[in-house]
Design a protein around this motif. Sequence first.
Motif, short mmCIF file in Angstrom:
data_model
loop_
_atom_site.label_atom_id
_atom_site.label_comp_id
_atom_site.label_asym_id
_atom_site.label_seq_id
_atom_site.Cartn_x
_atom_site.Cartn_y
_atom_site.Cartn_z
N LYS A 308 0.83 -1.20 0.00
CA LYS A 308 0.00 0.00 0.00
C LYS A 308 0.87 1.26 0.00
CE LYS A 308 -3.13 -3.17 0.88
NZ LYS A 308 -2.23 -4.32 0.68
N ALA A 309 0.36 2.31 -0.61
CA ALA A 309 1.03 3.62 -0.55
C ALA A 309 0.98 4.14 0.89
CB ALA A 309 0.36 4.61 -1.49
N LYS A 310 1.92 5.04 1.21
CA LYS A 310 1.98 5.58 2.57
C LYS A 310 0.62 6.18 2.95
CE LYS A 310 5.27 8.66 3.41
NZ LYS A 310 6.67 9.11 3.47
N LYS A 312 -2.23 4.63 3.17
CA LYS A 312 -3.40 3.90 2.65
C LYS A 312 -3.42 2.49 3.24
CE LYS A 312 -4.34 7.28 -0.26
NZ LYS A 312 -5.45 8.19 -0.02
N ARG A 314 -5.77 0.04 2.22
CA ARG A 314 -6.45 -0.98 1.43
C ARG A 314 -6.44 -0.64 -0.06
NH1 ARG A 314 -12.74 -2.87 2.53
NH2 ARG A 314 -12.91 -4.18 0.66
N ILE A 315 -6.23 -1.64 -0.88
CA ILE A 315 -6.36 -1.49 -2.34
C ILE A 315 -7.66 -2.18 -2.74
CG2 ILE A 315 -5.38 -2.15 -4.57
CD1 ILE A 315 -2.60 -2.00 -3.18
N PRO B 149 -1.65 0.25 -8.83
CA PRO B 149 -3.09 0.39 -8.57
C PRO B 149 -3.36 1.54 -7.60
CG PRO B 149 -2.19 -1.50 -7.37
CD PRO B 149 -1.09 -0.99 -8.27
N THR B 150 -4.55 2.11 -7.68
CA THR B 150 -4.94 3.21 -6.80
C THR B 150 -4.76 2.79 -5.33
OG1 THR B 150 -6.57 3.77 -8.49
CG2 THR B 150 -6.81 4.87 -6.36
N PHE B 151 -4.06 3.61 -4.58
CA PHE B 151 -3.73 3.39 -3.16
C PHE B 151 -2.60 2.38 -2.94
CE2 PHE B 151 -8.49 4.41 -2.18
CZ PHE B 151 -8.25 5.74 -2.50
N GLY B 152 -1.99 1.89 -4.05
CA GLY B 152 -0.86 0.97 -3.90
C GLY B 152 0.45 1.67 -4.15
N LYS B 153 1.56 0.94 -3.96
CA LYS B 153 2.84 1.52 -4.35
C LYS B 153 3.68 0.51 -5.13
CE LYS B 153 5.67 0.60 -0.27
NZ LYS B 153 6.46 1.16 0.81
N GLU B 154 3.05 -0.63 -5.49
CA GLU B 154 3.73 -1.67 -6.23
C GLU B 154 3.08 -1.76 -7.61
OE1 GLU B 154 4.57 -6.33 -5.17
OE2 GLU B 154 3.62 -5.10 -3.65
N GLU B 206 8.19 4.82 -2.37
CA GLU B 206 7.29 4.91 -1.22
C GLU B 206 5.84 5.26 -1.60
OE1 GLU B 206 8.00 4.20 2.05
OE2 GLU B 206 9.70 3.37 0.97
N GLY B 207 5.66 5.55 -2.89
CA GLY B 207 4.32 5.93 -3.33
C GLY B 207 4.09 7.44 -3.34
N ASN B 208 5.20 8.23 -3.23
CA ASN B 208 5.08 9.69 -3.30
C ASN B 208 5.33 10.18 -4.73
OD1 ASN B 208 4.86 9.88 -0.40
ND2 ASN B 208 7.06 9.46 -0.33
N TYR B 244 -7.16 2.83 -13.57
CA TYR B 244 -6.83 1.54 -12.94
C TYR B 244 -7.80 0.46 -13.44
CZ TYR B 244 -6.99 -1.55 -8.67
OH TYR B 244 -7.03 -2.58 -7.79
#
Lengths: 361, 361
Positions: A308-310, A312, A314-315, B149-154, B206-208, B244
């Motif tokens: 998950k992004a920092k 967040k 849940r995806i 994906p939305t709210f992810g970082k991978e 980190e998703g930034n 997404y």
Amino acid sequence: MSYKSYNYEGLKKLCNIVFEKFGFNHEESENITDVLLLADLFGIESHGIQRLVLYYKSIKSGLVKLNPKIKIVKETPISVVIDAGQAIGQIAGIKAMDMAIKKAKNSGIGMVVVNNSNHYGIAGYYARMAEKEGLLGISMTNSAAITVPTFGKEAMMGSNPIAISMPAKPYPFLIDMSTSVVTRGKIEVYNKRNDKLPIGWTLDSEGNDNSSAKDVLYNMSNKKGGGIVPLGGSEEISGGHKGYGFALTVELFTAILSGGLTANYVHTNGVSGTCHSFIALDYGIFGDKKAIESNFSEYLNEIRKSEKAKGKQRIYIHGEKEMEAYEDKIKNGIPMNDNTLKEIDEICKYFDLKMDDYIIQ
Amino acid sequence: MSYKSYNYEGLKKLCNIVFEKFGFNHEESENITDVLLLADLFGIESHGIQRLVLYYKSIKSGLVKLNPKIKIVKETPISVVIDAGQAIGQIAGIKAMDMAIKKAKNSGIGMVVVNNSNHYGIAGYYARMAEKEGLLGISMTNSAAITVPTFGKEAMMGSNPIAISMPAKPYPFLIDMSTSVVTRGKIEVYNKRNDKLPIGWTLDSEGNDNSSAKDVLYNMSNKKGGGIVPLGGSEEISGGHKGYGFALTVELFTAILSGGLTANYVHTNGVSGTCHSFIALDYGIFGDKKAIESNFSEYLNEIRKSEKAKGKQRIYIHGEKEMEAYEDKIKNGIPMNDNTLKEIDEICKYFDLKMDDYIIQ
């Protein structure tokens, strides 16, 4: 503006009765109610019961014909073209997706395009009809022009949603999204709530950023310029031309293939003329259906479990929020705001119905 | 970084020879060259001749197999599943779209899904193959995971372009767009130019927000987290969940329906495993083809002529820029930057070719 939740079964009874009072027969009323309330159960307030008055106005103004002559214009083993005869969209839509499903079961795919129809509610309803039959379902519709092409200031495309549904576990996959940043229905909800629109959703009559729901609704209805921006925003650098491209694709698959009206002619000259498209695909033509479904479910689960992004937690996979909302609202009721309640009260009074018999907290 | 323009015919000769030196036969080399240079002619530098070295590396590393065993796994009157046997994507793609076109001419629609393939160049090439035959063409492909994906970082989805082409006048309609905000190829071009990326395109590990092309390319290649944002941005309010959703739809239509690898497994374990999808639709099943084409052209012209936003002179229809670029570049040459030229020079030296015989200003 305050919200209270009301029992689903009560609302369903009321809608069924009200649609019969509007002049639909019993089966039609049940079908329309089913589409309308699924939107509320999915948490898509903009396409739910708040549209009741709009539908009534459409019948009164002659946009929606009761007892429509729905004609099959052309048919092949994989396709149908339907002239909906100004039917309410839900009746045309359910009939059309039923035909697409039958064709898919016989021929692998069924594509049904519909012209001369009306607003059909949430596109996702029809995609799910196919999904429930173990098929991949797609539905699209155009609407009155509300979306502005990139670099333009005149709305030329509808909100033009694309819905796609496919069996998966634990929830069916269900995309249902306008190709504009937001739907007109959402702008209407902001207007009812007197909330300011976020910047990046709409343009004023000159093509500048706009935050007034009231202004943009007035301008769209009166063709004064401006409207909603395509998915991706108003510039190419953020991909606005892509949303614009998807919006055109929906016009192609609905209005152009059905020989009907494009968005810029929908709801002009006293007719709606909305066009829809329905596709059902039996993915068994590509391989073992169970294996395809299980591979898909596994992939979606890998995404759910990915990092998950920092900030967040849940995806989400598309359809998940809707199915969770469904379970919650069946149990805890459908939230409605004061304005919608007031409109329903007026309808009840008009038809000599006691609102309190149906609207139960 | 400076650009100079070079004669198309010279580059074509060189590519044909180079692909034969790589080990492809004459026909294969011509096909691959045709796809590659159409990207440059369309002004899509990221998918053009700058990929020559990448393709060579793919052959050397064994990702791309010469003389692949392309197998038909399953076939119906409207569909084919192909195992491309690690063929270069262009060879698998042209064969697959040819089959889709034949099925469409016989049955109204043809859907061909391909697994176990490689990068196939611009998706638009294949959609246009159908368009040139008077059909509506669609092509999609997945790729190594680059989209988060939305709210992810991978990164879990590929750049996952969707191309759609349909006959129209004065230009054919041609959408060709990744479902991410931008393609990896575009990030590569920014990297070669040492330009900063616009904010809103990519995320760091980190998703930034991130503006370093070098960092995001490194992170994506080494699975360090981060990647490219879906069309619509990283948040739901701007519609990121919609991009997404389109990216997942492409995985469904390519990897899932073909029984191949989803993006998160593409280019792992020493194989590419890229999956594609090709659809050709004979819209004659819906009505008179000339009338459909002329209604579509008329609608697109109405959009072109509609009012422009303040400061904008022109509204484009998808495909227009590409067709104009094509005419310009056939006449005035294809622009290449120093880095690409240097890479081509190295290839020429390696194969004992005199670059100046082909690279003509």
